[in-house]
Write a protein that holds these residues in place. Structure first.
Motif, PDB file in Angstrom:
ATOM      1  N   UNK A  87       0.831  -1.196   0.000  1.00 55.15           N
ATOM      2  CA  UNK A  87       0.000   0.000   0.000  1.00 55.15           C
ATOM      3  C   UNK A  87       0.865   1.245   0.000  1.00 55.15           C
ATOM      4  N   UNK A  99      -4.328  10.957   5.950  1.00 50.50           N
ATOM      5  CA  UNK A  99      -3.512  10.189   5.022  1.00 50.50           C
ATOM      6  C   UNK A  99      -4.440   9.518   4.019  1.00 50.50           C
ATOM      7  N   UNK A 101      -4.853   6.656   1.208  1.00 48.16           N
ATOM      8  CA  UNK A 101      -4.261   5.397   0.791  1.00 48.16           C
ATOM      9  C   UNK A 101      -4.737   4.984  -0.598  1.00 48.16           C
ATOM     10  N   UNK A 102      -3.834   4.357  -1.351  1.00 47.59           N
ATOM     11  CA  UNK A 102      -4.225   3.694  -2.583  1.00 47.59           C
ATOM     12  C   UNK A 102      -4.855   2.352  -2.259  1.00 47.59           C
ATOM     13  N   UNK A 103      -5.330   1.668  -3.293  1.00 51.75           N
ATOM     14  CA  UNK A 103      -6.002   0.386  -3.099  1.00 51.75           C
ATOM     15  C   UNK A 103      -5.032  -0.782  -3.033  1.00 51.75           C
ATOM     16  N   UNK A 104      -3.765  -0.517  -3.301  1.00 51.78           N
ATOM     17  CA  UNK A 104      -2.759  -1.543  -3.113  1.00 51.78           C
ATOM     18  C   UNK A 104      -2.438  -2.366  -4.345  1.00 51.78           C
TER      19      UNK A 104
ATOM     20  N   UNK B  35      -9.198   3.910  10.782  1.00 55.31           N
ATOM     21  CA  UNK B  35      -9.443   3.754   9.355  1.00 55.31           C
ATOM     22  C   UNK B  35     -10.449   2.626   9.137  1.00 55.31           C
ATOM     23  N   UNK B  37     -11.403  -0.299   6.174  1.00 57.32           N
ATOM     24  CA  UNK B  37     -10.913  -0.952   4.961  1.00 57.32           C
ATOM     25  C   UNK B  37     -11.962  -1.927   4.468  1.00 57.32           C
ATOM     26  N   UNK B  41     -10.625  -2.533  -1.206  1.00 59.69           N
ATOM     27  CA  UNK B  41     -10.455  -1.089  -1.275  1.00 59.69           C
ATOM     28  C   UNK B  41      -9.313  -0.636  -0.381  1.00 59.69           C
ATOM     29  N   UNK B  42      -8.902   0.597  -0.578  1.00 62.59           N
ATOM     30  CA  UNK B  42      -7.843   1.158   0.250  1.00 62.59           C
ATOM     31  C   UNK B  42      -8.363   1.560   1.610  1.00 62.59           C
ATOM     32  N   UNK B  43      -7.470   1.967   2.459  1.00 60.99           N
ATOM     33  CA  UNK B  43      -7.855   2.427   3.785  1.00 60.99           C
ATOM     34  C   UNK B  43      -8.542   3.782   3.685  1.00 60.99           C
TER      35      UNK B  43
END
Lengths: 111, 115
Positions: A87, A99, A101-104, B35, B37, B41-43
């Motif tokens: 990530x 922050x 985050x991308x989806x990884x 967060x 999740x 999907x992303x956090x």
């Protein structure tokens, strides 16, 4: 508009086959780009923080680099234990401590 | 030293019930983050606390979500009248300070399933 985009979504490598993961961002005034590793059923584990274009950091088989619009996570001679989701996250200006985050990228290293 | 811990690790509840999730940060860490999740999907940032300052609640998706933290210790995330779309893994992280440059250490998460 997506702030952070990671590619590819999934990557399968043979053991020893080097490759790179990409994280691109569409913001200016970046206040840090972060890479994490996440194993199934666990929370993300911190890998690197990069703050300015041209910066590079290394840890074992991993090397992270940063340009003005993207970051790469280079994996050299990967091993099966490197299999995980990677990530990236950015801390944006004027958002306090948020922050994004991308989806990884899901990495699988085949023995 | 112990890392961030979260409880329960798994929670299954019925639609409409309230749930409470707990996070124990690393001792001495003044900043705490929640967060969400969702699968694939992303956090998604929910809320963060810094010491005794007013928390940043801008990521909470609806007024059914609330969180508390007493000083620099335990935090609880409460979801009232749970809906199926609340099903996700809820992650907590703590860091040494609020500057955002400090490393965030994550807990293992609570997997919430709303039936």
């Amino acid at each position: 508009e997506d702030q952070v985009t990671q590619s590819p979504e999934a990557l399968r490598l043979q053991e020893g086959e080097s490759s790179s993961l990409n994280c691109s961002y569409t913001v200016s005034g970046l206040r840090g780009l972060f890479w994490y590793r996440q194993d199934p059923g666990k929370g993300p584990e911190f890998l690197f923080t990069l703050y300015s274009a041209g910066e590079e950091k290394e840890k074992e088989r991993l090397k992270a680099t940063l340009t003005k619009k993207e970051s790469f996570l280079h994996i050299t001679a990967p091993k099966p234990e490197d299999s995980a989701t990677y990530l990236c996250a950015v801390r944006l200006p004027n958002t306090g401590n948020q922050f994004y985050f991308g989806t990884g990228t899901s990495l699988t290293v085949i023995p | 030293g112990a890392g961030v811990s979260q409880s329960p690790s798994n929670k299954v509840t019925e639609k409409g019930k309230d749930v409470e999730l707990r996070c124990d940060p690393i001792s001495g860490h003044t900043a705490l983050y929640w967060y969400r999740q969702r699968l694939g999907q992303g956090l998604e940032f929910l809320i963060y606390f810094q010491g005794n300052s007013a928390p940043d609640k801008s990521g909470l998706p609806s007024d059914r979500f609330s969180a508390e933290r007493t000083g620099e210790s335990v935090s609880t995330l409460t979801i009232q009248r749970t809906q199926q779309e609340d099903s996700a893994v809820y992650l907590c992280a703590s860091s040494l300070s609020w500057t955002g440059t400090d490393t965030q250490y994550f807990g293992p998460g609570t997997r919430l399933t709303v039936l």
